[in-house]
Scaffold this active site. Structure first.
Site, PDB file in Angstrom:
ATOM      1  N   SER A 136     -62.461 -31.047  27.020  1.00 58.09           N
ATOM      2  CA  SER A 136     -62.338 -29.612  26.757  1.00 58.09           C
ATOM      3  C   SER A 136     -63.722 -28.997  26.872  1.00 58.09           C
ATOM      4  O   SER A 136     -64.665 -29.461  26.239  1.00 58.09           O
ATOM      5  CB  SER A 136     -61.772 -29.410  25.345  1.00 58.09           C
ATOM      6  OG  SER A 136     -61.766 -28.041  25.026  1.00 58.09           O
ATOM      7  N   LYS A 162     -60.000 -29.201  30.831  1.00 54.69           N
ATOM      8  CA  LYS A 162     -59.505 -28.013  30.125  1.00 54.69           C
ATOM      9  C   LYS A 162     -60.684 -27.089  29.927  1.00 54.69           C
ATOM     10  O   LYS A 162     -61.754 -27.534  29.511  1.00 54.69           O
ATOM     11  CB  LYS A 162     -58.914 -28.450  28.785  1.00 54.69           C
ATOM     12  CG  LYS A 162     -58.848 -27.377  27.697  1.00 54.69           C
ATOM     13  CD  LYS A 162     -58.045 -27.884  26.503  1.00 54.69           C
ATOM     14  CE  LYS A 162     -58.523 -27.286  25.197  1.00 54.69           C
ATOM     15  NZ  LYS A 162     -57.787 -27.828  24.034  1.00 54.69           N
ATOM     16  N   LYS A 164     -61.963 -23.244  28.308  1.00 51.29           N
ATOM     17  CA  LYS A 164     -61.627 -22.144  27.409  1.00 51.29           C
ATOM     18  C   LYS A 164     -61.655 -20.846  28.203  1.00 51.29           C
ATOM     19  O   LYS A 164     -62.535 -20.650  29.056  1.00 51.29           O
ATOM     20  CB  LYS A 164     -62.653 -22.078  26.279  1.00 51.29           C
ATOM     21  CG  LYS A 164     -62.652 -23.310  25.387  1.00 51.29           C
ATOM     22  CD  LYS A 164     -61.396 -23.376  24.547  1.00 51.29           C
ATOM     23  CE  LYS A 164     -61.458 -24.509  23.544  1.00 51.29           C
ATOM     24  NZ  LYS A 164     -60.243 -24.574  22.716  1.00 51.29           N
ATOM     25  N   ASP A 189     -57.310 -22.929  27.932  1.00 52.69           N
ATOM     26  CA  ASP A 189     -56.977 -22.739  26.513  1.00 52.69           C
ATOM     27  C   ASP A 189     -57.539 -21.395  26.063  1.00 52.69           C
ATOM     28  O   ASP A 189     -58.750 -21.182  26.091  1.00 52.69           O
ATOM     29  CB  ASP A 189     -57.578 -23.880  25.682  1.00 52.69           C
ATOM     30  CG  ASP A 189     -57.192 -23.809  24.202  1.00 52.69           C
ATOM     31  OD1 ASP A 189     -56.454 -22.883  23.812  1.00 52.69           O
ATOM     32  OD2 ASP A 189     -57.631 -24.699  23.431  1.00 52.69           O
ATOM     33  N   GLU A 214     -52.774 -23.085  27.286  1.00 54.07           N
ATOM     34  CA  GLU A 214     -52.660 -23.412  25.858  1.00 54.07           C
ATOM     35  C   GLU A 214     -52.859 -22.163  25.010  1.00 54.07           C
ATOM     36  O   GLU A 214     -53.820 -21.421  25.201  1.00 54.07           O
ATOM     37  CB  GLU A 214     -53.723 -24.473  25.532  1.00 54.07           C
ATOM     38  CG  GLU A 214     -53.662 -25.027  24.118  1.00 54.07           C
ATOM     39  CD  GLU A 214     -54.719 -26.118  23.884  1.00 54.07           C
ATOM     40  OE1 GLU A 214     -55.282 -26.652  24.865  1.00 54.07           O
ATOM     41  OE2 GLU A 214     -54.972 -26.423  22.706  1.00 54.07           O
ATOM     42  N   ASP A 239     -50.685 -24.764  20.418  1.00 58.18           N
ATOM     43  CA  ASP A 239     -51.649 -25.450  19.552  1.00 58.18           C
ATOM     44  C   ASP A 239     -51.553 -24.788  18.165  1.00 58.18           C
ATOM     45  O   ASP A 239     -50.759 -25.218  17.314  1.00 58.18           O
ATOM     46  CB  ASP A 239     -53.050 -25.328  20.185  1.00 58.18           C
ATOM     47  CG  ASP A 239     -54.187 -25.858  19.316  1.00 58.18           C
ATOM     48  OD1 ASP A 239     -53.944 -26.254  18.169  1.00 58.18           O
ATOM     49  OD2 ASP A 239     -55.359 -25.864  19.774  1.00 58.18           O
ATOM     50  N   LYS A 263     -52.272 -31.901  16.762  1.00 55.82           N
ATOM     51  CA  LYS A 263     -53.525 -32.180  16.047  1.00 55.82           C
ATOM     52  C   LYS A 263     -53.129 -32.658  14.662  1.00 55.82           C
ATOM     53  O   LYS A 263     -52.390 -31.963  13.952  1.00 55.82           O
ATOM     54  CB  LYS A 263     -54.384 -30.913  15.922  1.00 55.82           C
ATOM     55  CG  LYS A 263     -55.054 -30.483  17.217  1.00 55.82           C
ATOM     56  CD  LYS A 263     -55.942 -29.269  17.027  1.00 55.82           C
ATOM     57  CE  LYS A 263     -56.552 -28.859  18.358  1.00 55.82           C
ATOM     58  NZ  LYS A 263     -57.220 -27.537  18.275  1.00 55.82           N
ATOM     59  N   GLY A 291     -58.131 -31.984  19.854  1.00 62.37           N
ATOM     60  CA  GLY A 291     -59.349 -32.392  19.154  1.00 62.37           C
ATOM     61  C   GLY A 291     -59.907 -31.241  18.345  1.00 62.37           C
ATOM     62  O   GLY A 291     -59.590 -30.073  18.591  1.00 62.37           O
TER      63      GLY A 291
END
Ligand code: OSB
Ligand code: MG
Length: 370
Positions: A136, A162, A164, A189, A214, A239, A263, A291
């Site tokens: 990520s 991934k 952001k 995400d 996400e 998430d 998670k 994570g």
């Protein structure tokens, strides 16, 4: 099994580089660790994944300290516990505070596995001895810098990328990444940075053949996500919105997501995480392990959980060196060509790096059975 002693440690670590999401940037990491001891002298470790500020969810390190000390420890110390699933039940009268519950429950799972001379993976019902992992990557101001970072992690072998996104750092960033890396498994995400009224913008992401997007919408929403999913070809992964098996069932029934990020901390522990895993497997919904920039302790729990069979997609559990100059466990977690070999020692499977552990501990409290 009886828990005779619990030690809480307040930790202060600094990451190698800042990690930026749509809701804030992390460099310093303050968090809690828990060490429990049973009546035979076995010890188990758990990590609270709550951050120092309530950005990701409503919990913080300090609210976790309060919940763990004043409500959760009294429920488990010196009580006969035959299986860690009972801890999930014992904690039910206390609403939410899932990350606090998970820290305690995770330590009890570890000690339970150790006294039964099992790996944590085996105790959870895991079946794999290697897991695939992705990475990520935080928001970069300059897309050319992001491209360099992505290339670096691809060279290390990570199995999926991934990144952001947030308003202003979305469609053009993904377009450039897809252009540079046409065949790489890629996802985005948003950490709840958009609203349903952004639907036209979000639809543009369909062009880039992303594995999933996400948590595009509000952290407490599953209604608007269902409407958005009906309009997008890209699968939505939830998430922040998923705190329990019940949340998962409702989201799946509504069609709010086609993938679930599990998670452990967000769902209140490993027992609930397994329930979500099993439900999703039955419904043909793939899951992966998210994570929270964990130390090696939390990372070890994530690795063990990921060995369950429906963790089909690579998770965010990267190697220790992605985050830390020196981790709290020995050996450190190593991702080689995007694969982590599951440790075969009992419990979480890693030793404590005591030198680092003491160096990064800033406070501690011990609770003993009378
Ligand atoms: O949304 O998955 C997230 C980090 C902090 C808070 C939320 C998230 C993340 C990550 C990084 O994406 C996961 C990791 O590498 O541990
Ligand atoms: Mg996320």
């Amino acid at each position: 099994m009886r828990i005779k002693e619990v030690q809480i440690r307040k930790m202060k670590m600094t990451m190698k580089s800042p990690f930026t999401t749509s809701f804030g940037s992390f460099l310093d990491k303050d968090f809690l660790l828990l060490e429990v001891k049973d009546e035979l002298g076995n010890t188990g470790w758990g990590e609270s994944v709550a951050f120092s500020a309530p950005w990701y969810n409503e919990e913080t390190m300090e609210t976790n300290l309060h919940m763990i000390r004043d409500f959760l420890i009294p429920l488990v110390v010196d009580r006969e516990i035959n299986h860690p699933d009972e801890v999930n039940e014992l904690f039910k009268p206390i609403r939410k505070n899932n990350m606090a519950k998970s820290a305690v429950e995770g330590a009890i799972w570890d000690v339970y596995a150790k006294r039964n001379k099992q790996t944590l993976s085996k105790a959870l019902g895991g079946t794999k001895d290697q897991i695939d992992v992705g990475i990520s990557i935080g928001i970069h101001e300059k897309t050319e810098d992001l491209v360099k970072t992505v290339r670096g992690f691809l060279d290390e072998g990570y199995k999926r990328i991934k990144v952001k996104i947030k308003p202003g750092f979305d469609v053009e960033v993904m377009r450039e990444l897809r252009k540079q890396f046409p065949d790489v498994p890629l996802m985005a995400d948003a950490n709840s940075a958009y609203r349903l009224s952004d639907i036209e913008l979000l639809k543009k992401l369909d062009e880039f053949d992303l594995m999933m997007i996400e948590q595009p919408l509000a952290s407490d929403d599953i209604i608007d996500h269902a409407q958005l999913q009906a309009e997008l070809t890209t699968p939505i992964c939830l998430d922040e919105s998923i705190h329990s098996l019940e949340d998962t069932r409702k989201a799946v029934e509504l069609g709010s997501a086609k993938v679930i990020n599990i998670k452990i901390g967000r769902v209140g522990g490993l027992t609930e995480a397994i329930k979500i895993h099993d439900y999703c497997m039955e419904k043909d919904i793939p899951v992966w392990c998210g994570g929270m920039l964990e130390s090696g302790i939390g990372r070890a729990h994530n690795i063990a959980l990921t060995t369950l069979p429906n963790f089909i997609l690579p998770g965010d559990t990267a190697g220790s060196s992605r985050y830390w100059e020196e981790d709290l466990i020995s050996p450190e977690v190593v991702a080689e060509n995007g694969v982590i070999t599951v440790p075969n020692r009992y419990g979480i499977g890693y030793d404590i790096n005591w030198d680092a552990m003491e160096r990064y501990t800033v406070d501690r409290w011990t609770y003993k059975a009378e």
